[in-house]
Design an enzyme around this catalytic site. Structure first.
Site, PDB file in Angstrom:
ATOM      1  N   GLY A 164      39.972  75.710 -51.786  1.00 17.12           N
ATOM      2  CA  GLY A 164      39.484  76.837 -51.534  1.00 17.12           C
ATOM      3  C   GLY A 164      39.351  77.276 -50.204  1.00 17.12           C
ATOM      4  O   GLY A 164      40.183  76.945 -49.460  1.00 17.12           O
ATOM      5  N   SER A 165      38.733  78.522 -50.011  1.00 20.56           N
ATOM      6  CA  SER A 165      38.736  79.076 -48.645  1.00 20.56           C
ATOM      7  C   SER A 165      38.391  80.563 -48.981  1.00 20.56           C
ATOM      8  O   SER A 165      37.338  81.031 -49.388  1.00 20.56           O
ATOM      9  CB  SER A 165      39.910  78.759 -47.749  1.00 20.56           C
ATOM     10  OG  SER A 165      39.580  78.941 -46.439  1.00 20.56           O
ATOM     11  N   ARG A 166      39.406  81.363 -48.293  1.00 28.32           N
ATOM     12  CA  ARG A 166      39.208  82.935 -48.330  1.00 28.32           C
ATOM     13  C   ARG A 166      40.535  83.478 -48.432  1.00 28.32           C
ATOM     14  O   ARG A 166      41.445  83.128 -48.055  1.00 28.32           O
ATOM     15  CB  ARG A 166      38.350  83.325 -47.255  1.00 28.32           C
ATOM     16  CG  ARG A 166      37.997  84.664 -47.175  1.00 28.32           C
ATOM     17  CD  ARG A 166      37.192  85.246 -45.768  1.00 28.32           C
ATOM     18  NE  ARG A 166      37.981  85.919 -45.063  1.00 28.32           N
ATOM     19  CZ  ARG A 166      37.832  86.143 -43.862  1.00 28.32           C
ATOM     20  NH1 ARG A 166      36.637  85.630 -43.127  1.00 28.32           N
ATOM     21  NH2 ARG A 166      38.579  87.073 -42.999  1.00 28.32           N
ATOM     22  N   ILE A 195      43.468  82.121 -46.041  1.00 24.33           N
ATOM     23  CA  ILE A 195      42.869  81.837 -44.913  1.00 24.33           C
ATOM     24  C   ILE A 195      42.343  80.349 -45.233  1.00 24.33           C
ATOM     25  O   ILE A 195      41.422  80.147 -46.389  1.00 24.33           O
ATOM     26  CB  ILE A 195      41.538  82.487 -44.528  1.00 24.33           C
ATOM     27  CG1 ILE A 195      42.081  83.816 -44.084  1.00 24.33           C
ATOM     28  CG2 ILE A 195      41.029  82.020 -42.978  1.00 24.33           C
ATOM     29  CD1 ILE A 195      41.100  84.854 -43.723  1.00 24.33           C
TER      30      ILE A 195
END
EC number: 4.1.1.65
Length: 215
Positions: free
Chosen positions: A184-186, A154
């Site tokens: 980055g993120s999820r 995500i």
């Protein structure tokens, strides 16, 4: 099991595939400003922030070698477990939040065959918000010994590009590099019904090293 895919010298750190569009211009600007700083005080003032930015980019896009953990399901991402949520179909979703300081390369949680890689357009709100469910993402499905395993990369407020490394139909080894989320993120992974979760909310994870399931 050592990670041998495009491996660097033992103990070395390579740079992530897909980093070039961000990394090369930054490093080139830093090198130019350093070269010109020898003759101009104005360029010397520019050299400091551009060199710091280039160093930050090199750190952000590091891709260290890993000794892959043995286990049924291992973490696909470096980060912190943001949530553990039972799903209506009996699966359990483990969401791992990746900050800009984490390694951004994601790894296969199990050995198997990639049955689909689907890019879904969406927004770019911070990944720790509930609204991030509608963010741009890439949905992976793996055919494994545990059946179908779904993993979702995500994008977040800063991460505007997800870079899959391998296409549908590829056979992967557990812990193999499969893609990058810039900055980055999820990453979410869905554990099949009957598979217990071994991690807790707030726990740090390391891609290819932290075991997600409990025997």
């Amino acid at each position: 099991m050592p990670d041998s895919q495009n491996s660097a010298p033992r103990g070395g750190v390579r740079l992530a595939r897909g980093a070039s569009p961000w990394l090369l211009p930054t490093v080139a600007t830093a090198a130019l400003s350093i070269a010109r700083a020898r003759r101009s005080g104005r360029w010397a003032a520019v050299a400091v922030p551009t060199t710091a930015l280039a160093a930050g980019m090199l750190w952000f896009f590091r891709d260290p070698e890993r000794e892959i953990t043995q286990g049924r399901v291992i973490s696909p991402a470096d980060g912190v477990v943001q949530s553990i949520m039972p799903w209506k179909d009996g699966r359990t979703r483990v969401a791992i939040f990746m900050s800009p300081l984490n390694v951004h390369v994601n790894r296969a949680p199990l050995s198997g065959t990639v049955t689909s890689v689907e890019h879904i357009p969406g927004g770019f709100v911070p990944a720790f918000n509930k609204e991030s469910e509608n963010n741009e993402r890439v949905v992976w499905h793996f055919d494994t010994e545990l059946g179908d395993i779904e993993m979702v990369q995500i994008a977040g407020a800063v991460a505007r590009r997800i870079v899959p490394y391998i296409p549908q139909g590829t056979k992967v080894e557990q812990g193999e590099r499969i893609g990058l989320i810039r900055f980055g993120s999820r990453v979410d992974i869905y554990l099949p019904e009957g598979v217990d979760v071994a991690v807790e909310v707030g726990q740090a994870t390391t891609a290819g090293v932290t075991r997600i399931d409990r025997s």
